[in-house]
Every structure is written in C-alpha cells, then in structure tokens.
Design an enzyme around this catalytic site. Sequence first.
Site, PDB file in Angstrom:
ATOM      1  N   LYS A 116     -19.045  41.305  43.981  1.00  0.00           N
ATOM      2  CA  LYS A 116     -19.147  41.688  42.793  1.00  0.00           C
ATOM      3  C   LYS A 116     -20.061  42.983  42.807  1.00  0.00           C
ATOM      4  O   LYS A 116     -21.213  42.943  43.089  1.00  0.00           O
ATOM      5  CB  LYS A 116     -19.410  40.570  41.869  1.00  0.00           C
ATOM      6  CG  LYS A 116     -19.430  41.084  40.258  1.00  0.00           C
ATOM      7  CD  LYS A 116     -19.812  39.764  39.398  1.00  0.00           C
ATOM      8  CE  LYS A 116     -21.006  39.594  38.989  1.00  0.00           C
ATOM      9  NZ  LYS A 116     -21.874  40.636  38.399  1.00  0.00           N
ATOM     10  N   GLU A 118     -21.277  46.077  39.394  1.00  0.00           N
ATOM     11  CA  GLU A 118     -21.241  46.477  37.979  1.00  0.00           C
ATOM     12  C   GLU A 118     -20.897  47.729  37.572  1.00  0.00           C
ATOM     13  O   GLU A 118     -21.089  48.671  38.477  1.00  0.00           O
ATOM     14  CB  GLU A 118     -22.616  46.171  37.299  1.00  0.00           C
ATOM     15  CG  GLU A 118     -23.096  44.629  37.265  1.00  0.00           C
ATOM     16  CD  GLU A 118     -24.451  44.454  36.615  1.00  0.00           C
ATOM     17  OE1 GLU A 118     -25.230  45.328  36.212  1.00  0.00           O
ATOM     18  OE2 GLU A 118     -24.867  43.289  36.931  1.00  0.00           O
ATOM     19  N   GLU A 185     -18.926  40.672  30.168  1.00  0.00           N
ATOM     20  CA  GLU A 185     -20.141  40.090  29.735  1.00  0.00           C
ATOM     21  C   GLU A 185     -20.432  40.648  28.387  1.00  0.00           C
ATOM     22  O   GLU A 185     -20.699  41.819  28.243  1.00  0.00           O
ATOM     23  CB  GLU A 185     -21.152  40.183  30.754  1.00  0.00           C
ATOM     24  CG  GLU A 185     -22.712  39.517  30.242  1.00  0.00           C
ATOM     25  CD  GLU A 185     -23.752  39.549  31.316  1.00  0.00           C
ATOM     26  OE1 GLU A 185     -23.448  39.799  32.562  1.00  0.00           O
ATOM     27  OE2 GLU A 185     -24.633  38.771  30.947  1.00  0.00           O
TER      28      GLU A 185
HETATM   29  O1  KIV Z   1     -25.612  37.393  38.247  1.00  0.00           O
HETATM   30  C1  KIV Z   1     -24.959  36.844  37.661  1.00  0.00           C
HETATM   31  O2  KIV Z   1     -25.296  35.510  37.369  1.00  0.00           O
HETATM   32  C2  KIV Z   1     -23.960  37.418  36.842  1.00  0.00           C
HETATM   33  C3  KIV Z   1     -23.099  36.389  35.948  1.00  0.00           C
HETATM   34  C4  KIV Z   1     -23.779  36.363  34.580  1.00  0.00           C
HETATM   35  C5  KIV Z   1     -21.576  37.014  35.767  1.00  0.00           C
HETATM   36  O3  KIV Z   1     -23.559  38.395  37.012  1.00  0.00           O
END
Ligand code: KIV
Length: 287
Positions: A116, A118, A185
């Site tokens: 993931k 951002e 988020e």
């Molecule tokens: O790092 C994390 O826990 C996150 C979640 C809040 C989506 O990115």
Amino acid sequence: MSDRPTVPQIRARKVRDGAEPLVMVTAYDAPSARIADAGGVDLILVGDSLAMVALGYDDTLTVTIDDMAHHTAAVARAKPGALIVGDLPWMSYHTGPHDAVRNAATLVRAGAQAIKLEGGAKRVPVIDAIVDAEIPVMGHLGLTPQSMHAMGGFRVQAKTSDAAMALVEEAKALEHAGCFSIVLEGIPDVVANLVTESVSVPTIGIGAGAGTDGQVLVFTDLLGLDPSRPPKFVRRYAEGYDHLTGAVAGYVADVRSGAFPADAETYHASAETTETLAIYGGTPGDS
Ligand code: KIV
C-alpha cells in the site's frame, strides 16, 4: 484460518455487485496476525501505524523500510489465511519509481502479497512501475498520515465539494494506474460514497462512513488496547487495556501472596532425588 483470498478476488469485491464488504485490520507481529486471522479478516495490513501503536513514536514518519520488512516478516511467519498487505513508509517511494520498486520488493520478500502507498495522481509513475514489477498496489486517499505536515495535522479531508470532486479524480487515477483497491481515510461519508460509486475497484474505509466496499481498523483501536480516548470513527470490540492490566495485577497479587506458582505449575524431582537433596537441605514443595 480460511483460504487466502487472491488479489483478483479482492479486486472483484464491489458491494454494488452483490459482494460482502471486505474486512481488513492492521497487525504488526505474529500474535496480532494470529488473532486477526482467527477472527476471520480478509486482509491484514502491516501498516506504518506500527510507528505510533507499537513502537511508541508520535507519527508515522519515523519508520523505515527495514522496520516495515521486519514486522511484515513477523506477520508472515504466523502464516495467516488473510492476504498480507505491507505499507510502504514515508520516503520509501517518494524518491522515484526505482526506489519504490526496490522497496516494494523488500516487503514482498518479507512475506507481503501486496503493498500500500499513500497519494493520488502524482503517485501514478511509481504505481505504474510497481505494478509493472508484478506487485499488486493498494492506494490510500483522503487523510494520508504521511502528509501530516503538508495537511496541517491529522484532519478530516475533502470537506468542500471542489475537494470532493478532486478526490474522485485522484481515485480514478489510482484505478487506471492499476491499484486493486483504495483505502479512503478521514473523509465525509457522502464523499466516500461518491468515490466508491466512481471506481470499479473496492474502496476500504477508515473514518469514511458505511458506504465503502470494506472497512479497516487499527488492531489496538479495535481491541481497546490504548487507554486514551479513541477517535470518533473507532468502535472498540473489547476493553483490552482494562482486561489485560487486570490480568497483570492478578499475577502481581498472586506472586506477592504466594498463590503463584501452585503445585500444578511446578516441576518435581523423583522421590529418590528429593530424599537425597533433603540431606543437603533441599526442601520439597508443599505437595
Ligand atoms: O498504517 C495504517 O494503519 C493505515 C491504516 C489506518 C489504513 O494506513
């Protein structure tokens, strides 16, 4: 533990097409991964929230790719049935596609099946490169904690109609770049609903209302392991802090009163050895 869902199976999970909502939770080590997995989640995110909830830092900017790989490997060693998503930390993909691919590969080699990152349209070259290296990418829009200084803190995002429409465009850019899902988020529910309607990949919300294709919560928030007041969007499914401190207090009391360890928690030598040792002053236990 169920069969691990594949990335194409996750990608197909749109609620509007009749799918069940996706459930994701963060985990940072083998015990938390086992608990999350036994609870039946679809995805485990080794989030960079690691910094704040497990390593005691004030924000997420402190963790490195080595920290993330270390904790991703610990989660993977629990062999969960859930899909493991490793979070690329700040500055592990901001310096360009080459670094991004190398760091994404580090998380895959540590045991993640996807990563993931951002940000929206400006991340497309990096996402293109990671997807090109056959590594599935989950996007993350709205309140993106790695941008906390640029955003002026942890604030709900996309509160105006212009910002909401811009967020829809960012989500479409992530979808076209090949993201298999997108975390939303800290945005108003109406904005999350619009984004969810505008893309064909599932959205996974945290503080984004009930209309997304799934939800994610941070492990320690869900279990109430942090004694401080949680943000509005958190629902605690256990009062873990109170329960666990009560357990430790019980242990302390039992040791001090002599109630722990009991006979059942004690190893004994044979009668012969016990007798011999008694000559030298060895005293048998109570039994
Ligand atoms: O790092 C994390 O826990 C996150 C979640 C809040 C989506 O990115």
